[in-house]
Design an enzyme around this catalytic site. Structure first.
Site, PDB file in Angstrom:
ATOM      1  N   HIS A 193      -4.768   1.600   7.411  1.00 38.46           N
ATOM      2  CA  HIS A 193      -3.426   2.179   7.573  1.00 38.46           C
ATOM      3  C   HIS A 193      -3.223   3.346   6.593  1.00 38.46           C
ATOM      4  O   HIS A 193      -2.707   4.400   6.972  1.00 38.46           O
ATOM      5  CB  HIS A 193      -2.398   1.058   7.353  1.00 38.46           C
ATOM      6  CG  HIS A 193      -0.961   1.459   7.326  1.00 38.46           C
ATOM      7  ND1 HIS A 193      -0.043   1.043   8.273  1.00 38.46           N
ATOM      8  CD2 HIS A 193      -0.242   2.215   6.446  1.00 38.46           C
ATOM      9  CE1 HIS A 193       1.153   1.540   7.984  1.00 38.46           C
ATOM     10  NE2 HIS A 193       1.070   2.253   6.877  1.00 38.46           N
ATOM     11  N   GLU A 194      -3.649   3.156   5.346  1.00 37.17           N
ATOM     12  CA  GLU A 194      -3.437   4.206   4.324  1.00 37.17           C
ATOM     13  C   GLU A 194      -4.322   5.429   4.593  1.00 37.17           C
ATOM     14  O   GLU A 194      -3.882   6.566   4.409  1.00 37.17           O
ATOM     15  CB  GLU A 194      -3.718   3.659   2.920  1.00 37.17           C
ATOM     16  CG  GLU A 194      -2.882   2.463   2.489  1.00 37.17           C
ATOM     17  CD  GLU A 194      -1.398   2.606   2.709  1.00 37.17           C
ATOM     18  OE1 GLU A 194      -0.896   3.750   2.780  1.00 37.17           O
ATOM     19  OE2 GLU A 194      -0.724   1.565   2.818  1.00 37.17           O
ATOM     20  N   HIS A 249      -2.774   7.628   6.992  1.00 34.27           N
ATOM     21  CA  HIS A 249      -1.752   8.511   6.382  1.00 34.27           C
ATOM     22  C   HIS A 249      -2.387   9.797   5.838  1.00 34.27           C
ATOM     23  O   HIS A 249      -1.801  10.866   5.936  1.00 34.27           O
ATOM     24  CB  HIS A 249      -1.037   7.807   5.227  1.00 34.27           C
ATOM     25  CG  HIS A 249       0.115   6.936   5.628  1.00 34.27           C
ATOM     26  ND1 HIS A 249       1.219   7.413   6.289  1.00 34.27           N
ATOM     27  CD2 HIS A 249       0.352   5.608   5.418  1.00 34.27           C
ATOM     28  CE1 HIS A 249       2.087   6.407   6.476  1.00 34.27           C
ATOM     29  NE2 HIS A 249       1.577   5.302   5.956  1.00 34.27           N
ATOM     30  N   GLY A 259       0.857  -1.187   0.000  1.00 35.27           N
ATOM     31  CA  GLY A 259       0.000   0.000   0.000  1.00 35.27           C
ATOM     32  C   GLY A 259       0.884   1.224   0.000  1.00 35.27           C
ATOM     33  O   GLY A 259       2.057   1.150   0.402  1.00 35.27           O
ATOM     34  N   CYS A 295       5.617   0.061   7.968  1.00 38.91           N
ATOM     35  CA  CYS A 295       5.303   1.223   7.130  1.00 38.91           C
ATOM     36  C   CYS A 295       6.548   1.591   6.337  1.00 38.91           C
ATOM     37  O   CYS A 295       7.648   1.642   6.898  1.00 38.91           O
ATOM     38  CB  CYS A 295       4.877   2.395   8.014  1.00 38.91           C
ATOM     39  SG  CYS A 295       4.431   3.876   7.078  1.00 38.91           S
ATOM     40  N   LEU A 296       6.372   1.844   5.065  1.00 34.65           N
ATOM     41  CA  LEU A 296       7.513   2.195   4.217  1.00 34.65           C
ATOM     42  C   LEU A 296       8.151   3.515   4.659  1.00 34.65           C
ATOM     43  O   LEU A 296       9.296   3.788   4.298  1.00 34.65           O
ATOM     44  CB  LEU A 296       7.074   2.291   2.751  1.00 34.65           C
ATOM     45  CG  LEU A 296       6.633   0.965   2.118  1.00 34.65           C
ATOM     46  CD1 LEU A 296       6.070   1.207   0.722  1.00 34.65           C
ATOM     47  CD2 LEU A 296       7.787  -0.038   2.063  1.00 34.65           C
ATOM     48  N   GLN A 320       3.053  10.043   1.530  1.00 42.06           N
ATOM     49  CA  GLN A 320       4.339   9.359   1.683  1.00 42.06           C
ATOM     50  C   GLN A 320       5.317   9.695   0.561  1.00 42.06           C
ATOM     51  O   GLN A 320       6.519   9.510   0.715  1.00 42.06           O
ATOM     52  CB  GLN A 320       4.142   7.830   1.715  1.00 42.06           C
ATOM     53  CG  GLN A 320       3.435   7.352   2.963  1.00 42.06           C
ATOM     54  CD  GLN A 320       3.303   5.851   2.952  1.00 42.06           C
ATOM     55  OE1 GLN A 320       2.386   5.297   2.353  1.00 42.06           O
ATOM     56  NE2 GLN A 320       4.235   5.154   3.607  1.00 42.06           N
TER      57      GLN A 320
HETATM   58  O1  GNR Z   1       3.793  -2.546   2.859  1.00 31.84           O
HETATM   59  C1  GNR Z   1       3.082  -2.368   3.857  1.00 31.84           C
HETATM   60  N1  GNR Z   1       2.692  -3.453   4.576  1.00 31.84           N
HETATM   61  C2  GNR Z   1       1.755  -3.373   5.594  1.00 31.84           C
HETATM   62  C3  GNR Z   1       1.617  -4.465   6.430  1.00 31.84           C
HETATM   63  C4  GNR Z   1       0.687  -4.453   7.441  1.00 31.84           C
HETATM   64  C5  GNR Z   1      -0.128  -3.372   7.615  1.00 31.84           C
HETATM   65  C6  GNR Z   1      -0.010  -2.268   6.798  1.00 31.84           C
HETATM   66  C7  GNR Z   1       0.923  -2.274   5.782  1.00 31.84           C
HETATM   67  S1  GNR Z   1       1.054  -0.894   4.730  1.00 31.84           S
HETATM   68  C8  GNR Z   1       2.730  -1.011   4.283  1.00 31.84           C
HETATM   69  C9  GNR Z   1       3.068   0.041   3.232  1.00 31.84           C
HETATM   70  C10 GNR Z   1       2.855   1.413   3.803  1.00 31.84           C
HETATM   71  O2  GNR Z   1       3.590   1.953   4.592  1.00 31.84           O
HETATM   72  N2  GNR Z   1       1.762   2.025   3.431  1.00 31.84           N
HETATM   73  O3  GNR Z   1       1.462   3.240   3.946  1.00 31.84           O
HETATM   74 NI    NI Z   2       2.506   3.393   5.846  1.00 33.22          NI
END
Ligand code: GNR
Ligand code: NI
Length: 198
Positions: A149-150, A153, A59, A107-108, A64
């Site tokens: 999660h997104e 953000h 995601g 999270c990246l 980001q």
């Molecule tokens: O790559 C991602 N893996 C992930 C694993 C578990 C819960 C959420 C994520 S999102 C993350 C990529 C990211 O930082 N997206 O904002």
């Molecule tokens: Ni993230």
């Protein structure tokens, strides 16, 4: 004409966009709604997908990559070329479904750091797709988790903000070159409220 948004699911040596890390203020700015789904937005979504696949993510939210707009891309099947990714513009969670589930997230923008986060098992989410068409889908399990999660953000929220054990979090952050001062500790709205002593 419906612009299709297919990009190959491959890792590029030079991805088109740079992923900003925790500590960078763009990650804390609330993102703005997108008023028109045009070619510029579609190109941004394409660049975000290539950047996400190149970073081994499932995601990515526009803040980001330094763009404070309400656009996210998601693909929980990066190894299945036949499954198209999702592009969600102005996504809104309409319903939370099922139990609250704890699972590890990363999270990246905070590479190397993994912590347990409570999320709803499922969500109903409304958005516009890459052709500007309004859509509503139900997502469950990992897909629901990534969408939650997104969308965080887009509101300037990072998963580490929800972690309750400050000592463990501080250790984990330092190990990977991050600082507790960049965390905005907050209650997870899905957590049971703590009992007040009286
Ligand atoms: O790559 C991602 N893996 C992930 C694993 C578990 C819960 C959420 C994520 S999102 C993350 C990529 C990211 O930082 N997206 O904002
Ligand atoms: Ni993230």
């Amino acid at each position: 004409m419906v612009a299709t948004l297919s990009v190959p699911k491959v890792k590029l040596k030079n991805p088109p966009l740079r992923i900003h890390r925790m500590g960078d203020k763009v990650l804390r700015q609330p993102a703005k709604r997108i008023s028109q789904v045009n070619d510029e937005i579609r190109q941004l979504a394409r660049d975000m997908l290539q950047t996400m696949y190149s970073a081994d993510g499932i995601g990515l939210a526009a803040p980001q990559v330094g763009v404070p707009k309400r656009l996210i891309v998601v693909d929980i099947y990066p190894d299945k070329p036949e499954v198209p990714p999702l592009v969600l513009i102005n996504p809104e969670i309409r319903e939370y479904l099922g139990e609250t589930v704890a699972a590890q997230e990363g999270c990246l923008s905070i590479p190397g750091v993994f912590c347990e986060v409570l999320r709803a098992q499922g969500v109903v989410v409304s958005f516009k797709d890459e052709s500007g068409r309004p859509r509503t889908i139900q997502a469950d399990d990992l897909l629901a988790r990534v969408i939650q999660h997104e969308i965080d953000h887009l509101n300037g929220v990072l998963f580490v903000d929800y972690v309750e054990n400050e000592l463990l979090l501080d250790q984990e952050l330092r190990k990977h070159g991050f600082q507790m001062q960049d965390v905005q500790r907050r209650a997870n709205p899905l957590a049971a409220p703590a009992l007040e002593p009286r």
